[in-house]
Each structure stands twice: as structure tokens, then as C-alpha cells.
Enzyme design. Sequence first.
Site, PDB file in Angstrom:
ATOM      1  N   GLY A 170       0.958  -1.289  -0.471  1.00 59.87           N
ATOM      2  CA  GLY A 170      -0.297   0.327  -0.387  1.00 59.87           C
ATOM      3  C   GLY A 170       1.000   0.926   0.054  1.00 59.87           C
ATOM      4  O   GLY A 170       0.928   2.661  -1.000  1.00 59.87           O
ATOM      5  N   ASP A 171       1.904   1.445   0.979  1.00 60.51           N
ATOM      6  CA  ASP A 171       2.313   2.726   0.639  1.00 60.51           C
ATOM      7  C   ASP A 171       3.681   2.434  -0.122  1.00 60.51           C
ATOM      8  O   ASP A 171       3.861   3.873  -1.016  1.00 60.51           O
ATOM      9  CB  ASP A 171       3.444   2.014   2.386  1.00 60.51           C
ATOM     10  N   SER A 172       3.657   1.284  -0.756  1.00 59.34           N
ATOM     11  CA  SER A 172       4.755   1.966  -2.364  1.00 59.34           C
ATOM     12  C   SER A 172       3.595   2.115  -3.654  1.00 59.34           C
ATOM     13  O   SER A 172       4.274   2.649  -4.154  1.00 59.34           O
ATOM     14  CB  SER A 172       5.702   0.241  -2.690  1.00 59.34           C
TER      15      SER A 172
END
Length: 404
Positions: A170-172
Site C-alpha cells: 500500500g505504501d509503495s
Amino acid sequence: MNPSNKPLAGLTVIELGSLIAGPFAARILAEFGAAVIKIESPDGGDPLRMWRKLYEGTSLWWYVQSRNKKSLTVNLKHAAGREIVHKLVAEADIVVENFRPGVLEKLGLGWDALSAINPGLVMLRLSGFGQTGPMAQQPGFGAIGESMGGLRYVTGFPDRPPVKTGISIGDSIAALWGVIGTLMALRHKERGDTDGKGGRGQVVDVALYEAVFAMMESLVPEFDVCGFVRERTGNIMPGITPSNTHSTRDGKHVTIGANGDAIFKRLMEAIGREDLAKDPELTDNAGRDARRSELYAAIDTWTTAHDESAVLAVLTAAEVPASRVYSVADIFADPQYLARQMIESATLPDGRPFKIPGIVPKLSETPGSTEWLGPALGEHTDETLLRLGYSTAEISALRDAGSI
């Protein structure tokens, strides 16, 4: 290549983020030539420095996530520290931050304050839920974004609870959308005043849950038009058949994607099922999907009778897309990875050689590259402040006061 020839050479980026989403976005910009100044707290810096596997007290992840960046320690709670940020912003092109919305505003470092200093500034803001809406000021990590964005609901097997992917996806994903948005904002700025609005900076607002949601394919129209709620289906994708992961005799796992009409026929012939290859009901995807249990059973019967190497040899000869499920050990030995320079050699501060991932994407004329690894905490503080016009005595006084 000469770093000055990289596509983003000449751009200055101030990174105010920590951990994953913001720093990953800034890392991509740094890999392609932007001068990234990472601002860290003097009290330990980015927590990523201590995440996962450590070598001599520093995260191995850190060396990759912060490659090509310069580290400047600044205490943002001190007025003198915030003044340093103001001076940096005045000459910067981009600010990347992933604080909880409202935190920078309380410090006098929000969009209104920074854009007043530099009207051409592009500010990439990554947060759990975006800068607006009823949830804006709630804390949110990648795991929450993956859950709220719909990804975790469809990931796993139907008889078990949802599962996560093995990385902070999700962060990436949010970081990638952030870079795309930032480059679009820079392009708008370059256009000048042709539309009456160009030539100015703007905010790129990326919410983690929205970044994940944007990847969810046909989820929305299928629910709206058909009332269909996509559920967990394990390794298969209903409606796209055959595409699955199969076990081999030696306990390995091979993913086979044969959902193209001609490819399916070649697969069936390769595994000795000419009857299925010639079956008129299986000539298109809809017909195959209606009989997917039968097809997957046939493929399982074949793969479990052979070792992984034999399965892959047959499928390669038949030009059927297939792959072992790679571990990192497989990656290190794979000729495709090596031919594409996706495993680079680098050196740790104590002189020990080690491997790091290569850079994506591949640009034919102006590729990205690793110029140096993630820096020591505050390694570039004095260098940066001297360039801004601070004297050595002033730098010492700032350090004594705890401002840097």
C-alpha cells in the site's frame, strides 16, 4: 552515466517524510537525478534506519531506500530549525512529506506557508486518508490503506480470513502515484501561462487507501451494474481461465498463465490432453471459465507427476507463460535478472561488498543509477548549511542549541 545528464537533474527535492511512502517516492526522484535533501530529526532520524535486518546497527533497507539522498538533521520544533527549512524551500522545486495532515501546519510548514515562500513549489503530500474528508487527521499506515482500499478483502482463500501481501504494498503504490502526480504537476508548471493557471506550483494529494483503490480493476462497475462483490478466490481469477499456481512432484510451485485461446490449446497439447485442446466448448475464455474446476484438475494431475524443472522445460518449449514462484535465492541466480542489471553490487561503509536491487524503469538514453547509498544521520548537515550561507560559528551554535 554523468549524474548531470539524468532526466531529473537540476530539480531539488526536500524530503520531510519518514518510513516508507514519502521516502520511497523521494528515492525514485533521486535515482533519476533529482537532488534530494532528506530532513531528519537529530534524535535518531528516520525510524527506517532501525527496521528489519540490521548490519553494524543500521538497517540494510535504509541503504537502498535512501540511496542518492543527502541527510540533514533539523529539529522542526525549534524556530531556528524551521528557518532552515524555509531557506531550503525557497530554492526547491518539490517538497515530499508524509506527516499526518495538520502536523506541518502546526509547525508553520504547511502548504500555505511554504507556497508563500516559493509560489512555484510542488508539494507531494502522502497520508492515510488524504488532506480532506472526515478521516483526514486520523493516523493511517499502508496496512490500513490496503484494507480500506479493497485489496485485502480479495486477497487469500475463501475459507480463510483475508491476508496481506508479503511487503508494504500500500505504501509503495501510494509512492508511485505520488511520483506520477508530481511529474504531472511539474509539467503543468513548465507550460507557463498558456491556460491562465500554469507556471505555478500545486499540491499533489495522495491518500494510501485511494492509491490502492485505484488498482482495483473492475470492482466498482461490476458491483454497480451487476451487484457483484468480488471475493477471495485463492490463486485463481474467476473469469480468466486457466491462470493458477500448481504444485509439482518435488514440492515446488509453478504459476501457469494460459488464458489466451491459442496458448490454452498449446498447454493442453503439451500435457497430453489433446481432447481438451480440441474441445469446441473450450475455444474461448467464457467456455473455459465455466469448466475451470475440470481444467485445473487436469493441470494439477500433470504437474504433480513431474518435478518443477521438467514442468518448466515442457511449458517453455510449448511457449506457455509459466514461472516457478521465486524466492530471493531464485532471483539471485536468475539469468534474466542478471542480464537486466536488476541485482547491483555495492559496498557497505565498512568495505563489505553486498547486493542491492537495480533501478526501474529502464530508460534507454537517461537511465537512473545508484550514486551512493543511504547516508549516515546528518552526514550532509554542515555541507548544506554552509551552502545556504551559515557560518561555521552559526552552525556550531545551532548544534549546541539542539536545532540541528
